[in-house]
Design an enzyme around this catalytic site. Structure first.
Site, PDB file in Angstrom:
ATOM      1  N   ASN A 112      26.339  28.454  49.270  1.00 21.43           N
ATOM      2  CA  ASN A 112      26.403  28.328  47.819  1.00 21.43           C
ATOM      3  C   ASN A 112      25.217  29.030  47.164  1.00 21.43           C
ATOM      4  O   ASN A 112      24.271  29.455  47.835  1.00 21.43           O
ATOM      5  CB  ASN A 112      26.390  26.845  47.422  1.00 21.43           C
ATOM      6  N   CYS A 155      35.635  28.900  51.313  1.00 23.22           N
ATOM      7  CA  CYS A 155      35.706  29.465  49.970  1.00 23.22           C
ATOM      8  C   CYS A 155      36.951  30.339  49.903  1.00 23.22           C
ATOM      9  O   CYS A 155      37.043  31.354  50.602  1.00 23.22           O
ATOM     10  CB  CYS A 155      34.453  30.285  49.669  1.00 23.22           C
ATOM     11  N   GLY A 156      37.918  29.924  49.099  1.00 26.69           N
ATOM     12  CA  GLY A 156      39.198  30.620  49.040  1.00 26.69           C
ATOM     13  C   GLY A 156      39.116  31.994  48.427  1.00 26.69           C
ATOM     14  O   GLY A 156      39.744  32.942  48.907  1.00 26.69           O
ATOM     15  N   ASN A 214      33.605  19.410  44.702  1.00 25.98           N
ATOM     16  CA  ASN A 214      33.996  20.311  43.628  1.00 25.98           C
ATOM     17  C   ASN A 214      34.927  19.552  42.688  1.00 25.98           C
ATOM     18  O   ASN A 214      35.798  18.804  43.152  1.00 25.98           O
ATOM     19  CB  ASN A 214      34.725  21.531  44.202  1.00 25.98           C
ATOM     20  N   GLU A 256      31.583  23.811  40.663  1.00 29.16           N
ATOM     21  CA  GLU A 256      31.453  23.872  42.119  1.00 29.16           C
ATOM     22  C   GLU A 256      30.103  23.311  42.535  1.00 29.16           C
ATOM     23  O   GLU A 256      29.067  23.666  41.964  1.00 29.16           O
ATOM     24  CB  GLU A 256      31.567  25.314  42.609  1.00 29.16           C
ATOM     25  N   ARG A 257      30.123  22.442  43.523  1.00 28.18           N
ATOM     26  CA  ARG A 257      28.863  21.890  44.036  1.00 28.18           C
ATOM     27  C   ARG A 257      27.993  23.049  44.543  1.00 28.18           C
ATOM     28  O   ARG A 257      28.462  23.960  45.210  1.00 28.18           O
ATOM     29  CB  ARG A 257      29.131  20.895  45.169  1.00 28.18           C
ATOM     30  N   CYS A 270      37.645  29.312  41.323  1.00 30.79           N
ATOM     31  CA  CYS A 270      37.407  28.684  42.621  1.00 30.79           C
ATOM     32  C   CYS A 270      38.733  28.699  43.358  1.00 30.79           C
ATOM     33  O   CYS A 270      39.696  28.071  42.900  1.00 30.79           O
ATOM     34  CB  CYS A 270      36.881  27.258  42.458  1.00 30.79           C
TER      35      CYS A 270
END
Length: 308
Positions: free
Chosen positions: A95, A104-105, A213, A237-238, A246
């Site tokens: 992150n 992560c998409g 998230n 998002e965290r 996202c």
């Protein structure tokens, strides 16, 4: 002064420079990343180093960092290879604050485009490759209009209350797991969605032990048209605050809305985010239903950064 400001030098080549990294900046519907190749796992960066690269004022800037490393070269890769020996490449994702995340998409689509551009992967349109992640192996397919990733089985279980800046009262959220954790909150209309201030993390009760998230969604009217459902989403998002998109969050939001819609809800969904549009679909596999995410992957520019 941020701790990483002392170690990041984008300007000069000085005698005390210890590490030079060739990077590429990329994004998927505005969800942006700093990518670099480290096939043999030779580069060690601290969380402060990673946060420095992601910093938008003193660094390159991005919602996250993607390191391309062979699965054989890091401990987490062993689990990926045990799951699928074809998972040569591991997406080492961090992150913006330097913390690790499972998946992560949007990032994995950009990761695939980066591997292809760097000559590290030969992936023709219509072909699929296994990619290792901390959330398990994910299968990425190249399409004529971008990439599609099979996020695997999903879990819908549990509820929580969510407080956020801009909401007058706490709202119930649905917990959705797609390799990483999400809480999805339905709002009444676009005015509520637009009125949110998501620079500050929403407060989730009970608090998830590893963070979460949080997606806020508004259904289209009509919800289903031409066989596809449609929703609009914003996300916190965290580890990264609000982002323009996202990917796993879009999948979670579509799954939650499909769950709320009940029997007869479509398998295909269009998800509009501030950075563009992605598509989500649910397909049946021998091990149960999987959720797939598709969308664009853009590489914007490349350069060199020196860490001192």
């Amino acid at each position: 002064m941020p701790p990483w400001r002392r170690s990041l030098d984008l300007r000069t080549s000085l005698s005390y420079v210890t590490t030079e990294i060739a990077f590429t900046k990329g994004h998927g519907t505005g969800n942006d990343f700093v990518l670099f190749a480290d096939p043999e796992g030779a580069i060690t960066l601290s969380p402060d180093d990673l946060a420095g690269l992601a910093d938008r004022h003193f660094g390159i800037g991005g919602d996250g960092i993607l390191r391309a490393v062979r699965s054989t070269r890091l401990p987490e890769g062993a689990a990926a290879l045990a799951e699928d020996p074809a998972a040569e490449w591991f997406m080492d994702y961090h992150n913006a604050d330097g913390s690790t995340a499972e998946m992560c998409g949007n990032g994995i689509r950009v990761f695939g485009a980066y591997l292809v551009a760097q000559g590290l992967l030969d992936l023709k349109v219509g072909s699929t490759v296994a990619i290792g992640t901390r959330g398990g192996v994910r299968h990425l397919s190249r399409r004529a209009d971008g990439y599609e990733v099979d996020l695997g089985p999903f879990v819908i279980a549990g509820e929580a209350m969510v407080a956020a800046n801009g909401l007058h009262v706490d709202r119930p959220g649905l917990a959705v797991g797609v390799g990483n954790p999400h809480i999805v909150v339905a709002l009444a209309d676009r005015a509520e969605l637009d009125g949110l201030e998501l620079g500050t993390a929403p407060v989730v009760t009970p608090p998830p032990p590893d963070g979460v998230n949080v997606e806020f969604v508004v259904p289209a009217d009509p919800l289903v048209e031409n066989g596809s459902g449609r929703i609009t989403m914003r996300v916190h998002e965290r580890g990264s605050a609000e982002t323009l998109s996202c990917g796993t969050g879009a999948a979670a939001a579509a799954l939650a809305t499909r769950h709320w819609a009940g029997e007869g809800a479509p398998a295909a969904w269009i998800v509009d985010v501030p950075g563009g549009t992605v598509r989500v679909r649910v397909v049946t596999h021998p091990d149960g239903d999987h959720v797939l995410l598709s969308g664009p992957a853009e590489l914007v520019f490349s350069g060199t950064v020196k860490l001192v």
